[in-house]
Design a protein around this motif. Structure first.
Motif, PDB file in Angstrom:
ATOM      1  N   ARG A 100       0.822  -1.198   0.000  1.00  0.00           N
ATOM      2  CA  ARG A 100       0.000   0.000   0.000  1.00  0.00           C
ATOM      3  C   ARG A 100       0.868   1.266   0.000  1.00  0.00           C
ATOM      4  O   ARG A 100       0.397   2.346  -0.299  1.00  0.00           O
ATOM      5  N   ASN A 101       2.145   1.124   0.367  1.00  0.00           N
ATOM      6  CA  ASN A 101       3.029   2.289   0.413  1.00  0.00           C
ATOM      7  C   ASN A 101       4.383   1.945  -0.195  1.00  0.00           C
ATOM      8  O   ASN A 101       5.408   2.387   0.281  1.00  0.00           O
ATOM      9  N   ARG A 102       4.367   1.169  -1.252  1.00  0.00           N
ATOM     10  CA  ARG A 102       5.624   0.709  -1.832  1.00  0.00           C
ATOM     11  C   ARG A 102       6.179   1.725  -2.832  1.00  0.00           C
ATOM     12  O   ARG A 102       5.460   2.584  -3.348  1.00  0.00           O
TER      13      ARG A 102
ATOM     14  N   ARG B  89      -1.644   2.116  -4.649  1.00  0.00           N
ATOM     15  CA  ARG B  89      -1.938   2.087  -6.088  1.00  0.00           C
ATOM     16  C   ARG B  89      -2.744   3.328  -6.496  1.00  0.00           C
ATOM     17  O   ARG B  89      -2.448   3.964  -7.512  1.00  0.00           O
ATOM     18  N   GLU B  90      -3.742   3.668  -5.706  1.00  0.00           N
ATOM     19  CA  GLU B  90      -4.562   4.834  -6.020  1.00  0.00           C
ATOM     20  C   GLU B  90      -3.740   6.108  -5.996  1.00  0.00           C
ATOM     21  O   GLU B  90      -3.877   6.974  -6.873  1.00  0.00           O
ATOM     22  N   GLU B  91      -2.851   6.230  -5.018  1.00  0.00           N
ATOM     23  CA  GLU B  91      -2.015   7.421  -4.923  1.00  0.00           C
ATOM     24  C   GLU B  91      -1.034   7.516  -6.088  1.00  0.00           C
ATOM     25  O   GLU B  91      -0.775   8.607  -6.618  1.00  0.00           O
TER      26      GLU B  91
ATOM     27  N   ALA C 138       0.640  10.049 -11.231  1.00  0.00           N
ATOM     28  CA  ALA C 138       0.931   9.940 -12.657  1.00  0.00           C
ATOM     29  C   ALA C 138       0.005  10.850 -13.470  1.00  0.00           C
ATOM     30  O   ALA C 138       0.446  11.520 -14.417  1.00  0.00           O
ATOM     31  N   SER C 139      -1.267  10.885 -13.111  1.00  0.00           N
ATOM     32  CA  SER C 139      -2.217  11.749 -13.818  1.00  0.00           C
ATOM     33  C   SER C 139      -1.856  13.221 -13.624  1.00  0.00           C
ATOM     34  O   SER C 139      -1.928  14.026 -14.561  1.00  0.00           O
ATOM     35  N   ARG C 140      -1.446  13.579 -12.411  1.00  0.00           N
ATOM     36  CA  ARG C 140      -1.048  14.961 -12.140  1.00  0.00           C
ATOM     37  C   ARG C 140       0.201  15.340 -12.938  1.00  0.00           C
ATOM     38  O   ARG C 140       0.331  16.488 -13.387  1.00  0.00           O
ATOM     39  N   ILE C 141       1.123  14.394 -13.115  1.00  0.00           N
ATOM     40  CA  ILE C 141       2.311  14.668 -13.934  1.00  0.00           C
ATOM     41  C   ILE C 141       1.888  15.005 -15.359  1.00  0.00           C
ATOM     42  O   ILE C 141       2.343  15.998 -15.944  1.00  0.00           O
ATOM     43  N   CYS C 142       1.021  14.192 -15.941  1.00  0.00           N
ATOM     44  CA  CYS C 142       0.557  14.430 -17.315  1.00  0.00           C
ATOM     45  C   CYS C 142      -0.127  15.790 -17.421  1.00  0.00           C
ATOM     46  O   CYS C 142       0.130  16.562 -18.358  1.00  0.00           O
TER      47      CYS C 142
ATOM     48  N   PHE D 283      -0.548   1.620 -15.493  1.00  0.00           N
ATOM     49  CA  PHE D 283      -0.035   0.998 -14.272  1.00  0.00           C
ATOM     50  C   PHE D 283      -0.729  -0.360 -14.148  1.00  0.00           C
ATOM     51  O   PHE D 283      -1.742  -0.481 -13.465  1.00  0.00           O
ATOM     52  N   PRO D 284      -0.196  -1.390 -14.813  1.00  0.00           N
ATOM     53  CA  PRO D 284      -0.864  -2.695 -14.815  1.00  0.00           C
ATOM     54  C   PRO D 284      -0.964  -3.292 -13.415  1.00  0.00           C
ATOM     55  O   PRO D 284      -0.031  -3.183 -12.605  1.00  0.00           O
TER      56      PRO D 284
END
Length: 451
Positions: A20-22, A134-136, A141-145, A183-184
């Motif tokens: 959850r925090n990897r 995973r959600e974070e 990633a979306s914020r980067i785009c 993110f598979p």
């Protein structure tokens, strides 16, 4: 570690909490970067095919999505497809490396705002270490785009995996996914790796791909099924590390500080055959200055300078000539006027009248980090040269590369690169700064970022 993957629901409770925090590796890749750079200050090009040419406007080296959909092969000479491009209303540009380098720097500056753990892999790619659930991670990633597009107008895609190799595979898929993020989940990887040809795996070149194909190893999943001992024997330690990475074991570390180059070359073909000595000397001085600037930027000096000239071997009707000179310096050198003097002296010896020269090359080698050089007993360093070059670099970085240089560039010289379709240097030259007029419609931003 085997080649199978477990989804989170199958993991022990302890591992579930860890995941959850990897930490995960993300690859940020600018989409059709050169073409996208040309569109940043040209909103009228939206939806039109855009192509960027190689040095001397020879071949197509970069294309927008619209141009790729025309099924024009990358690397084709411009003259072969010029009619087709004109009919499609395509915009054609010469390579504007000054613009691309500056926008690349701005992209990387934005990425550093998300994590300090960043490796600039190429002009349009970077690896990042992201951490969270995973959600974070998907949110980051979306914020980067969104941020790169909204701040710069450059579209990017993000692939996320537990290793750099898996992030690369995910990054290729991200380009074809709405939103640009891939993110598979753990249970999706077997199918993805089965569909990935071994020749498309990061670090596996054509020679290894042919070898693997000949042995029936077609996909990434096939490679994962091989014994480690066989992979190391047939593909060396690098191949074994690639196998480990495919199995989810990080083996290629993040290079946050790029290793200094051990050799720096500046080499370009002339747009037209060059016959005059003055043109050869002027080009050599420019190439030497460029190579010295790259070397100085990484805090290095060189002990060896090699300069070569050649005619065009494909013009059989021309007299052929190719020679080179290597000079071992008595002390490490990075002062451009001194390097230019060496190269000019070498070119004076190499030049022969009566030949049509196509190319010259300047190669600096035996590079050492400044401050760690082994000096000659009688060498005395002049600190004024360092101060002078710091001032020169500052001025050239601000006002353009050729604002101050070691040898005047004549307007009538014929060696300079052909750039018939060159766009302005919008972000680095005062005279090229675009004029903004009120009342013009603004481009539609991506989804607004959350504060």
């Amino acid at each position: 570690m085997g080649g199978s993957y477990l989804c989170n629901s199958q993991l022990p409770a302890g591992e579930n909490r860890v995941n959850r925090n990897r930490k995960m590796t993300a690859l940020v890749d600018c989409n059709s970067f050169y073409a996208s750079c040309e569109r940043v200050f040209r909103p009228d090009l939206t939806g039109r095919p855009v192509v960027v040419l190689s040095n001397n406007d020879g071949c197509l080296v970069a294309m927008s999505r619209e141009a790729k959909e025309m099924n024009i092969p990358r690397g084709v000479p411009l003259f072969k497809v010029q009619k087709q491009l004109k009919q499609a209303g395509a915009a054609v540009f010469s390579s504007n490396y000054t613009l691309y380098d500056d926008l690349s720097r701005r992209v990387m500056d934005i990425l550093e705002g998300f994590t300090p753990q960043l490796e600039v892999y190429s002009i349009d790619e970077a690896f990042l270490i992201l951490q969270g659930s995973r959600e974070e991670l998907l949110n980051q990633a979306s914020r980067i785009c969104e941020r790169v597009y909204n701040w710069l107008g450059i579209p990017v895609s993000v692939g996320i995996g537990s290793t750099k190799t898996l992030a690369k595979i995910a990054g290729k898929r991200a380009k074809n996914i709405p939103g640009g993020v891939c993110f598979p989940a753990e249970e999706e990887w077997p199918e993805i790796l089965e569909a990935t040809d071994v020749g498309k795996i990061w670090g596996i070149g054509r020679q290894y791909a042919r070898k693997l194909h000949s042995r029936g190893i077609i996909s990434a999943a096939d490679l994962m099924a091989q014994e480690e001992s066989w992979v190391k024997k047939e593909m060396t330690l690098v191949g074994l590390k690639t196998l480990w990475e495919l199995r989810g074991r990080p083996s290629f570390t993040l290079e946050e500080t790029p290793s200094p180059k051990q050799g720096i070359m500046t080499s370009r073909s002339f747009s037209f055959p060059v016959t005059e000595k003055e043109d050869i000397l002027e080009a050599g001085a420019d190439y030497a200055s460029g190579a010295a600037a790259k070397m100085r930027a990484q805090g290095s000096s060189c002990r060896v300078i090699h300069t070569s000239v050649m005619t065009n071997p494909f013009r059989e009707s021309d007299r052929q000539y190719a020679r080179g000179i290597t000079e071992q310096l008595s002390f490490p050198m990075n002062y451009p006027p001194s390097i230019v003097a060496v190269v000019r002296r070498q070119l004076e010896k190499l030049y022969r009248p009566g030949f049509r020269y196509k190319k010259i090359s300047v190669f600096l080698s035996e590079i050492e980090q400044t401050g760690e050089e082994q000096m000659d007993l009688f060498y005395s360093k002049d600190d004024r040269s360092t101060a002078v070059m710091e001032a020169v670099d500052h001025i050239n970085n601000r006002y353009g590369r050729h604002t101050l240089h070691c040898m005047p560039l004549r307007p009538e010289s014929c060696w300079q690169m052909k750039r018939q379709y060159l766009s302005p240097c919008y972000t680095t030259k005062w005279k090229d700064i675009p004029v903004v007029r009120s009342g013009a419609p603004l481009p539609t931003p991506l989804k607004a970022e959350q504060s």
